[in-house]
Design a protein around this motif. Sequence first.
Motif, PDB file in Angstrom:
ATOM      1  N   THR A  52       0.830  -1.191   0.000  1.00  0.00           N
ATOM      2  CA  THR A  52       0.000   0.000   0.000  1.00  0.00           C
ATOM      3  C   THR A  52       0.875   1.255   0.000  1.00  0.00           C
ATOM      4  N   SER A  53       0.227   2.386  -0.242  1.00  0.00           N
ATOM      5  CA  SER A  53       0.946   3.648  -0.181  1.00  0.00           C
ATOM      6  C   SER A  53       1.407   3.945   1.250  1.00  0.00           C
ATOM      7  N   GLY A  54       0.840   3.236   2.204  1.00  0.00           N
ATOM      8  CA  GLY A  54       1.287   3.347   3.581  1.00  0.00           C
ATOM      9  C   GLY A  54       2.304   2.298   3.979  1.00  0.00           C
ATOM     10  N   SER A  55       2.795   1.549   2.989  1.00  0.00           N
ATOM     11  CA  SER A  55       3.882   0.570   3.148  1.00  0.00           C
ATOM     12  C   SER A  55       3.486  -0.758   3.763  1.00  0.00           C
ATOM     13  N   THR A  56       2.221  -1.057   3.831  1.00  0.00           N
ATOM     14  CA  THR A  56       1.793  -2.384   4.274  1.00  0.00           C
ATOM     15  C   THR A  56       1.960  -3.367   3.124  1.00  0.00           C
ATOM     16  N   THR A  57       2.593  -4.500   3.404  1.00  0.00           N
ATOM     17  CA  THR A  57       2.868  -5.476   2.353  1.00  0.00           C
ATOM     18  C   THR A  57       2.049  -6.749   2.547  1.00  0.00           C
ATOM     19  N   ASN A  58       1.900  -7.462   1.441  1.00  0.00           N
ATOM     20  CA  ASN A  58       1.222  -8.759   1.433  1.00  0.00           C
ATOM     21  C   ASN A  58       1.914  -9.627   0.401  1.00  0.00           C
ATOM     22  N   TYR A  59       2.246 -10.851   0.782  1.00  0.00           N
ATOM     23  CA  TYR A  59       2.959 -11.760  -0.109  1.00  0.00           C
ATOM     24  C   TYR A  59       2.204 -13.083  -0.250  1.00  0.00           C
ATOM     25  N   ALA A  60       2.318 -13.667  -1.427  1.00  0.00           N
ATOM     26  CA  ALA A  60       1.881 -15.044  -1.586  1.00  0.00           C
ATOM     27  C   ALA A  60       2.825 -15.945  -0.795  1.00  0.00           C
ATOM     28  N   GLY A  61       2.275 -17.022  -0.249  1.00  0.00           N
ATOM     29  CA  GLY A  61       3.100 -17.914   0.556  1.00  0.00           C
ATOM     30  C   GLY A  61       4.267 -18.507  -0.215  1.00  0.00           C
TER      31      GLY A  61
END
Length: 116
Positions: A52-61
């Motif tokens: 996100t523009s707020g630097s929250t990340t999400n990754y595939a396992g």
Amino acid sequence: QVQLVESGGGLVQPGGSLRLSCTASESIFSFNVMGWYRQAPGKERELVATMTSGSTTNYAGSVKGRFTISRDNAKNTVYLQMNSLKPEDTAVYYCLLLIPPGRNYWGQGTQVTVSS
């Protein structure tokens, strides 16, 4: 209409590294999400990583610990550092920009091939 331009794909041996870049044609000042999806032949498009523009990340396992997403908001650019690449990472990688509510933009895709 925001345009997304990707670069950095190519052919790499197993265990190698690549860095993908995606630059948006204009600055986005509201909350947004940039990221990467991929599509292998005969398979559905799947999430790789988002930020996100707020630097929250999400990754595939399947890529956690090997891929790192980052972004430079001043340059309207998102990066995907891919390390320890495996043949199963072979796919067309697409950049995505989400601007809530309801605006989605995709890049043209860049091929990543992992093969010896």
